[in-house]
Design a protein around this motif. Structure first.
Motif, PDB file in Angstrom:
ATOM      1  N   SER A  98      20.250  76.067  48.723  1.00  0.00           N
ATOM      2  CA  SER A  98      21.447  75.947  48.087  1.00  0.00           C
ATOM      3  C   SER A  98      21.024  76.551  46.256  1.00  0.00           C
ATOM      4  O   SER A  98      21.667  77.439  45.893  1.00  0.00           O
ATOM      5  CB  SER A  98      22.906  75.160  48.038  1.00  0.00           C
ATOM      6  OG  SER A  98      22.301  74.501  47.862  1.00  0.00           O
ATOM      7  N   ARG A  99      20.055  75.494  45.983  1.00  0.00           N
ATOM      8  CA  ARG A  99      19.717  76.597  44.486  1.00  0.00           C
ATOM      9  C   ARG A  99      18.951  76.968  44.105  1.00  0.00           C
ATOM     10  O   ARG A  99      18.682  77.445  43.470  1.00  0.00           O
ATOM     11  CB  ARG A  99      19.310  74.603  44.096  1.00  0.00           C
ATOM     12  CG  ARG A  99      19.988  73.603  44.050  1.00  0.00           C
ATOM     13  CD  ARG A  99      19.098  72.458  43.425  1.00  0.00           C
ATOM     14  NE  ARG A  99      18.258  72.303  44.495  1.00  0.00           N
ATOM     15  CZ  ARG A  99      18.138  70.710  44.826  1.00  0.00           C
ATOM     16  NH1 ARG A  99      18.483  69.537  43.886  1.00  0.00           N
ATOM     17  NH2 ARG A  99      17.493  70.470  45.418  1.00  0.00           N
ATOM     18  N   THR A 100      17.869  77.697  45.366  1.00  0.00           N
ATOM     19  CA  THR A 100      17.508  78.393  45.544  1.00  0.00           C
ATOM     20  C   THR A 100      17.611  80.057  45.434  1.00  0.00           C
ATOM     21  O   THR A 100      17.555  80.459  45.146  1.00  0.00           O
ATOM     22  CB  THR A 100      16.662  78.967  46.345  1.00  0.00           C
ATOM     23  OG1 THR A 100      15.073  77.361  46.733  1.00  0.00           O
ATOM     24  CG2 THR A 100      15.369  79.679  46.191  1.00  0.00           C
ATOM     25  N   LEU A 101      19.472  79.756  46.295  1.00  0.00           N
ATOM     26  CA  LEU A 101      19.839  80.461  46.376  1.00  0.00           C
ATOM     27  C   LEU A 101      20.818  81.034  45.474  1.00  0.00           C
ATOM     28  O   LEU A 101      21.643  81.720  45.243  1.00  0.00           O
ATOM     29  CB  LEU A 101      20.296  80.879  47.408  1.00  0.00           C
ATOM     30  CG  LEU A 101      19.378  81.012  48.817  1.00  0.00           C
ATOM     31  CD1 LEU A 101      19.869  81.154  49.994  1.00  0.00           C
ATOM     32  CD2 LEU A 101      18.364  82.493  48.626  1.00  0.00           C
ATOM     33  N   ASP A 102      21.377  80.287  44.157  1.00  0.00           N
ATOM     34  CA  ASP A 102      22.749  80.383  43.483  1.00  0.00           C
ATOM     35  C   ASP A 102      22.641  81.716  42.635  1.00  0.00           C
ATOM     36  O   ASP A 102      21.008  81.964  41.831  1.00  0.00           O
ATOM     37  CB  ASP A 102      22.366  78.751  42.456  1.00  0.00           C
ATOM     38  CG  ASP A 102      23.285  79.087  41.188  1.00  0.00           C
ATOM     39  OD1 ASP A 102      24.921  79.388  41.887  1.00  0.00           O
ATOM     40  OD2 ASP A 102      23.094  77.993  41.071  1.00  0.00           O
ATOM     41  N   ASN A 103      23.385  82.447  42.953  1.00  0.00           N
ATOM     42  CA  ASN A 103      23.209  83.812  41.842  1.00  0.00           C
ATOM     43  C   ASN A 103      24.395  83.391  40.494  1.00  0.00           C
ATOM     44  O   ASN A 103      24.878  85.315  39.805  1.00  0.00           O
ATOM     45  CB  ASN A 103      23.671  84.785  42.777  1.00  0.00           C
ATOM     46  CG  ASN A 103      23.162  84.838  43.867  1.00  0.00           C
ATOM     47  OD1 ASN A 103      21.620  84.788  43.503  1.00  0.00           O
ATOM     48  ND2 ASN A 103      23.151  85.523  44.904  1.00  0.00           N
ATOM     49  N   THR A 104      25.048  82.201  39.994  1.00  0.00           N
ATOM     50  CA  THR A 104      25.910  81.675  39.361  1.00  0.00           C
ATOM     51  C   THR A 104      24.690  82.355  37.621  1.00  0.00           C
ATOM     52  O   THR A 104      24.344  82.357  37.695  1.00  0.00           O
ATOM     53  CB  THR A 104      26.297  80.781  39.477  1.00  0.00           C
ATOM     54  OG1 THR A 104      25.191  80.018  39.046  1.00  0.00           O
ATOM     55  CG2 THR A 104      27.165  80.516  40.454  1.00  0.00           C
ATOM     56  N   PRO A 105      25.828  82.880  37.218  1.00  0.00           N
ATOM     57  CA  PRO A 105      25.015  83.617  35.807  1.00  0.00           C
ATOM     58  C   PRO A 105      24.648  82.115  35.027  1.00  0.00           C
ATOM     59  O   PRO A 105      25.141  81.068  35.086  1.00  0.00           O
ATOM     60  CB  PRO A 105      26.032  84.126  35.163  1.00  0.00           C
ATOM     61  CG  PRO A 105      27.417  83.750  35.719  1.00  0.00           C
ATOM     62  CD  PRO A 105      27.161  83.321  36.628  1.00  0.00           C
ATOM     63  N   ASP A 106      23.461  82.136  34.308  1.00  0.00           N
ATOM     64  CA  ASP A 106      23.242  80.603  33.124  1.00  0.00           C
ATOM     65  C   ASP A 106      23.972  81.041  32.598  1.00  0.00           C
ATOM     66  O   ASP A 106      24.203  81.411  31.530  1.00  0.00           O
ATOM     67  CB  ASP A 106      22.008  81.356  33.034  1.00  0.00           C
ATOM     68  CG  ASP A 106      20.770  80.324  32.298  1.00  0.00           C
ATOM     69  OD1 ASP A 106      21.422  79.102  31.983  1.00  0.00           O
ATOM     70  OD2 ASP A 106      19.706  80.477  31.505  1.00  0.00           O
TER      71      ASP A 106
END
Length: 134
Positions: free
Chosen positions: A33-41
């Motif tokens: 889930s951390r690897t595939l996290d697409n939320t903006p920085d």
């Protein structure tokens, strides 16, 4: 037990495999889930921070020099360079030339001298046989 096509099936082995696979995937799920996290920085969306690639055309933080300040700083640096001692510069150039000549002389003779020192040790225990004349 045989299935109709003639391939043996082992239910306990496949059940064990599926159980091990599901446990390993469950252990990896936080990492996935951390690897595939697409939320903006969040650092890229902060307003008023530099650099922010999402907000274009802003003046960078800090004060830029005015043209008058730039001319004054340039004139100050030129005045300091004019106060330098020309004899010190000439002495440094002579010392540099002498040092360069010594390094060039060493570079020209070092390889032959080192190889001859190695070849003098041919026949001694621990000598590098690849450098000895054959």
């Amino acid at each position: 037990m045989m299935n109709p096509i003639g391939i043996k099936r082992s239910r306990s082995a496949s059940l064990s495999f599926m159980l091990a696979l599901s446990v390993s995937l469950a252990a990896c799920s936080p990492q996935l889930s951390r690897t595939l996290d697409n939320t903006p920085d969040p650092e890229l969306t902060r307003q008023g921070a530099f650099p922010n690639i999402n907000v274009a055309g802003q003046q960078p933080p800090g004060k830029l020099m005015t043209p008058d300040e730039l001319k004054q700083a340039t004139a100050s640096l030129k005045a300091q360079s004019a106060r330098n001692n020309p004899q010190a510069a000439q002495a440094a150039l002579k010392q540099s030339a002498a040092s360069n000549a010594a390094l060039e002389k060493t570079a020209a003779t070092h390889a032959k001298k080192t190889l001859s020192e190695i070849q003098e040790r041919c026949g001694e225990p621990g000598a590098d046989a690849t450098k000895c004349p054959q």
